[in-house]
Design a protein around this motif. Structure first.
Motif, PDB file in Angstrom:
ATOM      1  N   ARG A   1       0.815  -1.222   0.000  1.00 51.01           N
ATOM      2  CA  ARG A   1       0.000   0.000   0.000  1.00 51.01           C
ATOM      3  C   ARG A   1       0.845   1.268   0.000  1.00 51.01           C
ATOM      4  O   ARG A   1       0.350   2.351   0.297  1.00 51.01           O
ATOM      5  CB  ARG A   1      -0.963  -0.040   1.192  1.00 51.01           C
ATOM      6  CG  ARG A   1      -2.073  -1.051   0.956  1.00 51.01           C
ATOM      7  CD  ARG A   1      -2.721  -1.558   2.213  1.00 51.01           C
ATOM      8  NE  ARG A   1      -3.666  -2.627   1.871  1.00 51.01           N
ATOM      9  CZ  ARG A   1      -3.311  -3.890   1.625  1.00 51.01           C
ATOM     10  NH1 ARG A   1      -2.042  -4.262   1.719  1.00 51.01           N
ATOM     11  NH2 ARG A   1      -4.207  -4.798   1.274  1.00 51.01           N
ATOM     12  N   GLY A   2       2.132   1.118  -0.295  1.00 54.28           N
ATOM     13  CA  GLY A   2       2.958   2.298  -0.537  1.00 54.28           C
ATOM     14  C   GLY A   2       3.793   2.786   0.627  1.00 54.28           C
ATOM     15  O   GLY A   2       4.403   3.842   0.549  1.00 54.28           O
ATOM     16  N   LEU A   3       3.837   2.026   1.729  1.00 50.91           N
ATOM     17  CA  LEU A   3       4.630   2.481   2.873  1.00 50.91           C
ATOM     18  C   LEU A   3       5.695   1.429   3.221  1.00 50.91           C
ATOM     19  O   LEU A   3       5.366   0.281   3.543  1.00 50.91           O
ATOM     20  CB  LEU A   3       3.701   2.716   4.078  1.00 50.91           C
ATOM     21  CG  LEU A   3       4.390   3.226   5.356  1.00 50.91           C
ATOM     22  CD1 LEU A   3       4.999   4.608   5.134  1.00 50.91           C
ATOM     23  CD2 LEU A   3       3.408   3.281   6.522  1.00 50.91           C
ATOM     24  N   GLY A   4       6.946   1.824   3.166  1.00 52.56           N
ATOM     25  CA  GLY A   4       8.042   0.901   3.480  1.00 52.56           C
ATOM     26  C   GLY A   4       8.457   1.014   4.942  1.00 52.56           C
ATOM     27  O   GLY A   4       8.734   2.113   5.416  1.00 52.56           O
ATOM     28  N   VAL A   5       8.464  -0.094   5.650  1.00 51.92           N
ATOM     29  CA  VAL A   5       9.054  -0.167   6.999  1.00 51.92           C
ATOM     30  C   VAL A   5       9.892  -1.440   7.032  1.00 51.92           C
ATOM     31  O   VAL A   5       9.734  -2.304   6.173  1.00 51.92           O
ATOM     32  CB  VAL A   5       7.993  -0.184   8.133  1.00 51.92           C
ATOM     33  CG1 VAL A   5       7.184   1.092   8.136  1.00 51.92           C
ATOM     34  CG2 VAL A   5       7.098  -1.399   8.022  1.00 51.92           C
ATOM     35  N   ARG A   6      10.778  -1.560   8.017  1.00 48.16           N
ATOM     36  CA  ARG A   6      11.699  -2.706   8.010  1.00 48.16           C
ATOM     37  C   ARG A   6      11.294  -3.734   9.062  1.00 48.16           C
ATOM     38  O   ARG A   6      11.269  -3.425  10.256  1.00 48.16           O
ATOM     39  CB  ARG A   6      13.103  -2.175   8.287  1.00 48.16           C
ATOM     40  CG  ARG A   6      14.193  -3.198   8.368  1.00 48.16           C
ATOM     41  CD  ARG A   6      14.567  -3.752   6.997  1.00 48.16           C
ATOM     42  NE  ARG A   6      15.508  -4.844   7.177  1.00 48.16           N
ATOM     43  CZ  ARG A   6      16.826  -4.713   7.094  1.00 48.16           C
ATOM     44  NH1 ARG A   6      17.357  -3.541   6.800  1.00 48.16           N
ATOM     45  NH2 ARG A   6      17.605  -5.754   7.283  1.00 48.16           N
ATOM     46  N   PRO A   7      10.967  -4.954   8.608  1.00 53.73           N
ATOM     47  CA  PRO A   7      10.577  -5.987   9.582  1.00 53.73           C
ATOM     48  C   PRO A   7      11.791  -6.735  10.151  1.00 53.73           C
ATOM     49  O   PRO A   7      12.792  -6.917   9.463  1.00 53.73           O
ATOM     50  CB  PRO A   7       9.743  -6.950   8.730  1.00 53.73           C
ATOM     51  CG  PRO A   7      10.345  -6.848   7.351  1.00 53.73           C
ATOM     52  CD  PRO A   7      10.881  -5.427   7.217  1.00 53.73           C
ATOM     53  N   PHE A   8      11.709  -7.133  11.393  1.00 59.06           N
ATOM     54  CA  PHE A   8      12.697  -8.009  12.026  1.00 59.06           C
ATOM     55  C   PHE A   8      11.941  -9.159  12.667  1.00 59.06           C
ATOM     56  O   PHE A   8      10.889  -8.946  13.259  1.00 59.06           O
ATOM     57  CB  PHE A   8      13.492  -7.248  13.093  1.00 59.06           C
ATOM     58  CG  PHE A   8      14.416  -6.214  12.526  1.00 59.06           C
ATOM     59  CD1 PHE A   8      15.752  -6.501  12.277  1.00 59.06           C
ATOM     60  CD2 PHE A   8      13.941  -4.954  12.209  1.00 59.06           C
ATOM     61  CE1 PHE A   8      16.603  -5.546  11.729  1.00 59.06           C
ATOM     62  CE2 PHE A   8      14.784  -3.985  11.659  1.00 59.06           C
ATOM     63  CZ  PHE A   8      16.121  -4.283  11.424  1.00 59.06           C
ATOM     64  N   THR A   9      12.502 -10.363  12.540  1.00 59.54           N
ATOM     65  CA  THR A   9      11.799 -11.498  13.130  1.00 59.54           C
ATOM     66  C   THR A   9      12.684 -12.220  14.140  1.00 59.54           C
ATOM     67  O   THR A   9      13.886 -12.362  13.932  1.00 59.54           O
ATOM     68  CB  THR A   9      11.354 -12.508  12.041  1.00 59.54           C
ATOM     69  OG1 THR A   9      12.408 -12.656  11.105  1.00 59.54           O
ATOM     70  CG2 THR A   9      10.130 -12.030  11.300  1.00 59.54           C
ATOM     71  N   ALA A  10      12.041 -12.632  15.229  1.00 57.20           N
ATOM     72  CA  ALA A  10      12.674 -13.498  16.234  1.00 57.20           C
ATOM     73  C   ALA A  10      14.008 -12.954  16.739  1.00 57.20           C
ATOM     74  O   ALA A  10      14.985 -13.692  16.876  1.00 57.20           O
ATOM     75  CB  ALA A  10      12.841 -14.914  15.670  1.00 57.20           C
ATOM     76  N   LEU A  11      14.082 -11.661  17.013  1.00 61.36           N
ATOM     77  CA  LEU A  11      15.310 -11.110  17.592  1.00 61.36           C
ATOM     78  C   LEU A  11      15.413 -11.544  19.050  1.00 61.36           C
ATOM     79  O   LEU A  11      14.414 -11.505  19.776  1.00 61.36           O
ATOM     80  CB  LEU A  11      15.294  -9.571  17.524  1.00 61.36           C
ATOM     81  CG  LEU A  11      15.343  -8.933  16.142  1.00 61.36           C
ATOM     82  CD1 LEU A  11      15.302  -7.413  16.259  1.00 61.36           C
ATOM     83  CD2 LEU A  11      16.598  -9.370  15.389  1.00 61.36           C
ATOM     84  N   PRO A  12      16.604 -11.935  19.501  1.00 60.65           N
ATOM     85  CA  PRO A  12      16.736 -12.359  20.895  1.00 60.65           C
ATOM     86  C   PRO A  12      16.335 -11.233  21.858  1.00 60.65           C
ATOM     87  O   PRO A  12      16.749 -10.091  21.680  1.00 60.65           O
ATOM     88  CB  PRO A  12      18.226 -12.691  21.030  1.00 60.65           C
ATOM     89  CG  PRO A  12      18.882 -12.129  19.829  1.00 60.65           C
ATOM     90  CD  PRO A  12      17.851 -12.005  18.757  1.00 60.65           C
ATOM     91  N   GLY A  13      15.501 -11.577  22.816  1.00 63.81           N
ATOM     92  CA  GLY A  13      15.068 -10.603  23.816  1.00 63.81           C
ATOM     93  C   GLY A  13      13.962  -9.682  23.342  1.00 63.81           C
ATOM     94  O   GLY A  13      13.320  -9.007  24.143  1.00 63.81           O
ATOM     95  N   LEU A  14      13.757  -9.603  22.029  1.00 63.69           N
ATOM     96  CA  LEU A  14      12.759  -8.663  21.506  1.00 63.69           C
ATOM     97  C   LEU A  14      11.666  -9.351  20.697  1.00 63.69           C
ATOM     98  O   LEU A  14      10.551  -8.836  20.606  1.00 63.69           O
ATOM     99  CB  LEU A  14      13.433  -7.616  20.606  1.00 63.69           C
ATOM    100  CG  LEU A  14      14.388  -6.636  21.281  1.00 63.69           C
ATOM    101  CD1 LEU A  14      15.113  -5.783  20.242  1.00 63.69           C
ATOM    102  CD2 LEU A  14      13.635  -5.737  22.259  1.00 63.69           C
ATOM    103  N   GLY A  15      11.961 -10.467  20.089  1.00 57.93           N
ATOM    104  CA  GLY A  15      10.978 -11.129  19.228  1.00 57.93           C
ATOM    105  C   GLY A  15      10.833 -10.393  17.916  1.00 57.93           C
ATOM    106  O   GLY A  15      11.798  -9.852  17.377  1.00 57.93           O
ATOM    107  N   ASP A  16       9.609 -10.342  17.402  1.00 58.67           N
ATOM    108  CA  ASP A  16       9.340  -9.651  16.142  1.00 58.67           C
ATOM    109  C   ASP A  16       9.189  -8.158  16.374  1.00 58.67           C
ATOM    110  O   ASP A  16       8.760  -7.734  17.458  1.00 58.67           O
ATOM    111  CB  ASP A  16       8.026 -10.157  15.537  1.00 58.67           C
ATOM    112  CG  ASP A  16       8.221 -11.411  14.693  1.00 58.67           C
ATOM    113  OD1 ASP A  16       9.237 -12.101  14.896  1.00 58.67           O
ATOM    114  OD2 ASP A  16       7.360 -11.668  13.840  1.00 58.67           O
TER     115      ASP A  16
END
Ligand code: PMP
Length: 376
Positions: free
Chosen positions: A316-331
């Motif tokens: 839909r035209g908006l770029g954000v950066r995904p992170f998955t399964a980071l230690p201590g933080l999760g997604d």
């Protein structure tokens, strides 16, 4: 003799690496890479326009980005011999790793942090070792004993840290400076946006390399110009390991012009971002989200299904950066912060993207317009 296929001719440590990829498809508003959402500062643009003679393109540039070395030295009150330049700060970091550690040595770092570090460690045959970021109850600190265990040849810290935006507490940085056995790389890619700088410590420390970039606040990500400040002996060693002519003549001119003459433009951009940071934090909290405390030009928002949400927003035209399964933080999603006027047209979409499945289903298919929310 057995002749191996092309894909098997490379070094084993390099063959094991996955090629770096990130979603670079065009979007109306790109909040995925923390670059300057107003564009490139005026003196850098003028320098590029003026660089049209054969002396820039037909001839080789200076050996080691000398004009950028002089400009950075002047800005930080150091000597040009205490500045090393590179084709982006990525390049400075990679060359430093190559210059200061042998294959098999350990590179110790906070994690999660800048994702290229494990990559550079591996391309140089080093073994990356990760020390987990502590939670809010410990001020997003790290265990310095664990970081320095086993006498790492290189210790890397990033403050404000990417992707969390949090600062490494001063006491921990001081301990690392006092006790690290090898090179200390302190990445200050986002230091213009907040937190203390440690540039004033490089001379006395002798092992501290403070890495800065022109890709974020300075709006020159595409020109590829970065630099670092360190004692002369460190700078010489890195320059030996990387060789001459790495910074293009164009990047050298644009970077030097920006550092010399675009300080006010950058300061006003930073002020806008810091104001928008307050507003966006309040906006997120009102909607039940808890962004990590950020001193950078991005927020990390812990949320489930980060990859699915980022893909939904990107469509839909908006770029954000995904992170998955980071230690201590999760997604989580890392969302760049720009001036409020740039962010505002995207907020309704962002709210749906961070909302429930029902909210997303009810969105109705509207996308950000091509011009809407883009850099002005
Ligand atoms: N360090 C950090 C922490 C970063 O986030 C980035 C860019 N993502 C860089 C270094 C590299 O920037 P550049 O090579 O464009 O200078």
């Amino acid at each position: 003799v057995s002749r191996r296929p092309p894909s098997e001719l490379g070094r084993a440590s390099v063959r094991a690496i996955e090629l770096y990829r990130s979603n670079r498809s065009q979007v109306a508003l790109d909040l995925s890479d923390n670059t300057n959402l107003r564009g490139t500062p005026p003196s850098a643009v003028l320098a590029a326009r003026a660089a049209d003679g054969p002396s820039v393109y037909a001839r080789y540039p200076s050996h080691y980005g000398d004009a950028l070395k002089r400009a950075a030295a002047l800005r930080f009150g150091l000597e040009p011999e205490e500045v090393v330049t590179g084709c982006g700060s990525d390049d400075v970091i990679e060359c430093a790793i190559r210059a200061f550690a042998e294959p098999g040595d350990t590179l110790s770092m906070l994690w999660p942090s800048f994702a290229m570090l494990p990559y550079f460690a591996k391309t140089n045959g080093l073994v990356p070792r990760f020390v987990e970021l502590a939670g809010p109850e410990r001020g997003y600190d790290l265990d310095v004993d664990a970081l320095l265990e086993g006498e790492p040849r290189i210790t890397y810290l990033c403050s404000p840290n990417n992707p969390t935006g949090t600062l490494v507490p001063r006491a921990s940085i001081e301990r690392v400076l006092a006790e690290a056995p090898g090179l200390v790389i302190l990445d200050e890619a986002y230091a213009e946006f907040g937190g203390p700088s440690y540039v004033d410590r490089v001379r006395e420390s002798g092992r501290l390399l403070v890495v800065r970039t022109l890709s974020k606040a300075y709006g020159l990500a595409g020109a590829r110009a970065g630099y670092a400040l360190g004692a002369r002996g460190l700078v010489d060693t890195i320059e030996k390991a990387r060789g001459p002519y790495k910074l293009s003549g164009l990047a050298e001119r644009m970077g030097a012009a920006a550092l010399e003459r675009d300080g006010a433009w950058v300061a006003s951009y930073v002020a806008e971002v810091r104001e928008a940071r307050e507003r966006l934090a309040a906006w997120l909290r009102e909607r039940g989200h808890a962004p990590l405390p950020s001193e950078a030009n991005f927020f990390f928002v812990r949320i489930d299904d980060a990859a699915g949400r980022a893909a939904w927003l990107r469509e839909r035209g908006l770029g954000v950066r995904p992170f998955t399964a980071l230690p201590g933080l999760g997604d989580g999603l890392r969302i760049s912060i720009g001036p409020w006027s740039v962010l505002e047209p995207a907020l309704a979409l962002l709210e749906a993207g961070l909302g429930s499945a029902e909210q997303r289903a009810a969105w109705g298919g509207a996308s950000l317009g091509a011009g809407e929310g883009s850099a002005s």
